[in-house]
Design a protein around this motif. Structure first.
Motif, short mmCIF file in Angstrom:
data_model
loop_
_atom_site.label_atom_id
_atom_site.label_comp_id
_atom_site.label_asym_id
_atom_site.label_seq_id
_atom_site.Cartn_x
_atom_site.Cartn_y
_atom_site.Cartn_z
N UNK A 100 49.10 -6.58 33.62
CA UNK A 100 50.28 -5.88 33.13
C UNK A 100 49.94 -4.45 32.71
N UNK A 101 48.72 -4.26 32.19
CA UNK A 101 48.32 -2.91 31.78
C UNK A 101 48.27 -2.00 33.00
N UNK A 102 47.67 -2.49 34.09
CA UNK A 102 47.60 -1.70 35.31
C UNK A 102 48.99 -1.45 35.90
N UNK A 103 49.83 -2.51 35.90
CA UNK A 103 51.14 -2.38 36.51
C UNK A 103 52.07 -1.47 35.72
N UNK B 131 44.54 4.33 35.47
CA UNK B 131 43.73 5.16 34.57
C UNK B 131 43.68 4.57 33.18
N UNK B 132 44.85 4.09 32.72
CA UNK B 132 44.89 3.45 31.40
C UNK B 132 44.08 2.16 31.40
N UNK B 133 44.16 1.40 32.52
CA UNK B 133 43.38 0.16 32.61
C UNK B 133 41.89 0.43 32.59
N UNK B 134 41.46 1.49 33.33
CA UNK B 134 40.03 1.84 33.33
C UNK B 134 39.56 2.23 31.94
#
Length: 867
Positions: free
Chosen positions: A482-485, A490-493
């Motif tokens: 959900x973080x990536x989607x 960039x936020x997920x990394x």
């Protein structure tokens, strides 16, 4: 004082004088022909004045028992012996620096074995002994009472005898003398009754001055020739070979030397005829050797001319080689450098020649280079090694592959050092980058799947016999997709980088953290515990900490983060690598199936055990506040049946579980850190009890012993805490005994000793608990301010049926007496055990035979303590 060289007589002295004349002539011959015999070795031997074992005679030649033995070996090996006079401590310093090669008359110890090298076969056995005038009868240490006894001031005999007689309150009139000779003279003149000396001196001089030996022998030692670390091993091997063979042959020079130094005053005999003929023959040989020497010198001169002719051509060749080439003199100053060395140092050859490495390298690098170079010159062997050097005014570490070898420039002179180095800095940097890309994750910098699998495979394939359990933990972020989607990759990394950093900080340095896949991390922990239950408890504690660490994180939009964790234990019997991974993954799937944000073990029974332990720890957190902890006391009695003190023992009464064993909850308290507040409570209660007793005549003399956990003892404020509790309660500090374990003494011994000394200044006493079950170093034990040794009850239990236990207990009692310590036997349960202990010198006891642990109100209900 009697002249040492004139203290021999009889046939042995005649043989020894003839042997010495031959030895002197041989030494002269060795000096004359040394330039021609390149295999000769020169030994610098430290000599301190300790007759008859070691000293320099009137001609400043090596003498004494050990001196004669060494010279006899040197004669057969064609060694040139160079005596170096020094005092004892100075001799040791010279030996460690390599300024002398051998030091006779050195007793082996672990500390000295780290500084020097020793051969295997002892050169001499010795001990100390009491010698008395005729007509006196000294058979035991108690017979020294009211006697006048001479001891050498500052000697080991003085320290031992003073401690022994003071321990048993034996009054002795000690007479300090500067050496053994004056002590024996005072006894012979009637100014003293007995004298303490080492065995060799006693056997050598006692009968001459009318003294006889006594049965009082102490401090046995084995004496060796200690060697400099730079001395070739072959020298020590030769010493061992001669000592082993000569000790097996009663007609060898070894026994002849011992017998000669044990004899009385000599009657100088004439030199034997065979020896005179031998000397004449040797002189003829020396003349021939001198002629040969002249021929060799002429050959060397011609070789030097030839070498000078070829020097220019050789220099041109060496300057064109793509390597750093140099030659150093025996004192490690540069004699030759090629063009690459000049480029490295940024100086012309004229500015490098005659300089040492400290001019060009930083201090640490220069010290390492000197150490390696000296080892090469001492061993005489070529070595190849990788060196990391830092030049002055350049912080970059440069790596070189170096070949170093001894180089004899002039026959008969000490070898120089030749070095050839190739720089590997750029190659290693490239190799390091390649290795990093192959084994580490590019995003987080953590080990990747490949490195983890190799490490886990190595760990599992190790020998599984008695191997401690390890743990494999698979950590998966809940709802990471959900973080990536929603927020982008960039936020997920960035979230993955933050998770990796926080997990790395939460783990010990011995644990391995790897990124296994997109949002999955794996933790590998080795060496948890040999017991599966204990290992599971430790692993569960680590896993909970990791989950808490992740739960505290927030991503860039403050969304809560959680994780699921699967855990599997393994040891050498856990099966294959795939099996352990599969178990951990199955546990992870169970955790995710339970809704996430949870932990699961692969083994259901283990899961239940961990939960039970967690519940017990939770209850222990509230035990103090709920007044469930209490102290019981067990009396300590001396050999007359008098109560001398009590030991405070912590007990826990759980409202649902009943009495909980200390063996179960105290380790749990230490692991969780609860032992610190609990230990403070125990100390406070004990001090309050001591304060109450101090106001009652019948109880005021009693001591009160308190067990101190190593966790509690190592707290920075432990000293202030004890002082504060003593001041608050006004308890007498000299009646408080803190019991510590052997494991505490071995951990940071300097810090532990300083803490104990600070508290000893306040009057607090110390006891070493459960002695014999650990691995105390005697060097630490004698330096600590201990008052008591407590023999562990496991030895007392089988005392009457197990000879090994009886021997251990007897040894501990003797050790405690020699160190001036009280010895207390724990776990005394039968009268037979008590009688045995009394008969072997143990006069303090504790156990069920004398009294069970009881609450303070029930402790003295039967009777008051007898004084």
């Amino acid at each position: 004082m009697v002249t040492l060289t004139a203290a021999r007589s009889g046939p042995n002295a005649s043989l020894l004088r003839g042997y010495r004349v031959g030895r002197a002539v041989f030494a002269l011959g060795s000096l004359l022909i040394a330039p021609a015999l390149m295999a000769d070795e020169s030994l610098r031997v430290g000599v301190y004045h300790n007759p008859p074992k070691l000293f320099l005679n009137d001609q400043q030649h090596l003498d004494g028992i050990l001196g004669d033995l060494l010279l006899a070996i040197a004669e057969r090996e064609a060694w040139q012996v160079e005596p170096v006079a020094c005092e004892w401590q100075r001799c040791l310093a010279l030996l460690e620096r390599g300024d002398i090669d051998l030091l006779p008359d050195v007793a082996w110890s672990e500390a000295r074995a780290e500084r020097f090298r020793f051969h295997s076969e002892p050169a001499l056995h010795s001990w100390s002994q009491i010698y008395q005038r005729e007509g006196l009868s000294i058979e035991a240490v108690v017979d020294l009472a009211e006697q006048r006894v001479t001891v050498v001031d500052g000697s080991i005999q003085q320290d031992h005898l003073l401690a022994l007689t003071q321990r048993f309150d034996i009054p002795v009139d000690w007479i300090n003398v500067p050496d053994f000779e004056e002590g024996f003279t005072k006894v012979a003149n009637g100014e003293a009754d007995a004298a303490a000396a080492n065995r060799q001196f006693g056997e050598w001089r006692a009968s001459e001055v009318g003294l006889v030996d006594t049965p009082l022998m102490f401090q046995p030692v084995q004496l060796y020739f200690a060697a400099s670390p730079s001395l070739p091993q072959t020298v020590l091997e030769r010493l061992d070979d001669y000592l082993t063979r000569w000790k097996a042959d009663t007609g060898s020079p070894y026994f002849a030397t011992l017998q000669a130094w044990q004899a009385g005053a000599p009657t100088p005999p004439e030199t034997p005829k065979w020896l005179r003929w031998g000397v004449a023959a040797l002189i003829v040989s020396l003349v021939v050797a001198l002629l040969v020497n002249l021929v060799l010198k002429r050959r060397v001169a011609r070789q030097r001319v030839r070498l000078a002719t070829n020097e220019a051509m050789l220099g041109t060749i060496l300057d064109s080689v793509d390597a750093y080439i140099y030659i150093k003199s025996p004192d490690l100053t540069y004699q030759y450098v090629n063009h690459r060395i000049c480029e490295l140092f940024g100086r012309p050859a004229e500015a490098v020649i005659g300089q040492r490495d400290e001019v060009f390298f930083d201090p640490a690098t220069a010290a390492e280079i000197v150490q390696v170079d000296r080892r090469v010159l001492a061993s005489g062997e070529k070595i190849t090694l990788e060196e990391s050097h830092v030049l002055k005014h350049d912080d970059r570490v440069r790596t070189f592959l170096s070949i170093k070898m001894p180089l004899t420039l002039t026959p008969g002179s000490p070898p120089s050092l030749c070095g050839i180095s190739t720089e590997l800095t750029e190659y290693l940097e490239m190799q390091s980058r390649t290795h990093y890309l192959a084994y580490y994750d590019a995003l987080t910098g953590l080990p990747n799947r490949r490195l983890l699998m190799e490490s886990l495979a190595t760990t599992i394939e190790e020998d599984g016999q008695n191997k401690p359990f390890g743990a494999l933990m698979v950590v998966d972020l809940d709802h990471f997709r959900l973080v990536n989607d929603l927020q982008g990759h960039a936020s997920g990394d960035q979230l993955l980088i933050s998770v990796a950093e926080q997990l790395r900080q939460a783990l010990d340095k011995d644990a391995m953290l790897a990124r296994f896949s997109s949002d999955e991390f794996v933790v590998l922990v080795n060496q948890l515990d040999p017991q599966q239950e204990e290992a599971a408890a430790k692993a569960e504690r680590i896993a909970r900490q990791l989950m808490t660490t992740i739960h505290r994180l927030r991503n860039s939009r403050s969304l809560p983060i959680s994780a699921s964790l699967g855990l599997a234990l393994f040891n050498g019997e856990s099966g294959s690598l795939d099996a352990v991974l599969q178990q951990a993954d199955m546990a992870l799937q169970q955790a995710k199936a339970s809704g996430g944000n949870t932990l699961r073990f692969f083994n259901p029974d283990m899961q239940a055990s961990v939960l039970e332990r967690a519940n017990l720890e939770a209850d222990l957190h509230h035990a103090l506040a709920r007044h469930e902890l209490e102290l019981h006391y067990q009396i300590q009695v001396n050999h007359k049946g008098v109560t001398t003190g009590v030991e405070a023992l912590l007990r826990w009464y759980h409202p649902a579980r009943g009495w909980v064993s200390p063996a179960e909850f105290i380790p749990l308290a230490e692991e969780s850190g609860l032992i610190i507040p609990i230990g403070d409570w125990v100390l406070t209660q004990a001090c309050q009890q001591l304060a109450r007793w101090s106001r009652q005549t019948a109880y005021a003399p009693l001591t009160l012993s308190v067990n101190v956990s190593s966790v509690q003892f190592q707290q920075p404020d432990f000293i202030n805490l004890v002082e504060k509790r003593l001041e608050q309660t006004q308890a007498p500090a000299n009646r408080l005994v803190l019991e510590v374990t052997e494991s505490l003494l071995m951990r940071e011994p300097t810090r532990v000793r300083n803490t104990m000394l600070r508290l000893r200044e306040q009057g607090v006493r110390f006891a070493l608990d459960d002695f014999g079950t650990g691995y105390s170093s005697m060097s630490y034990l004698k330096r600590l301010p201990l008052d008591e040794l407590k023999i562990d009850q496991s030895f007392i239990r089988e005392l009457l049926t197990d000879k090994a236990d009886a021997a251990i207990v007897d040894t501990i009692i003797l050790l405690a007496v020699s160190l001036g310590l009280l010895v207390v036997a724990e776990g005394v349960e039968t009268q037979a055990q008590l009688d045995w202990l009394k008969g072997h010198g143990c006069y303090r006891y504790q156990g069920y035979l004398l009294g069970h642990p009881k609450p303070i109100d029930d402790l003295f209900t039967d009777k008051m303590p007898r004084r």
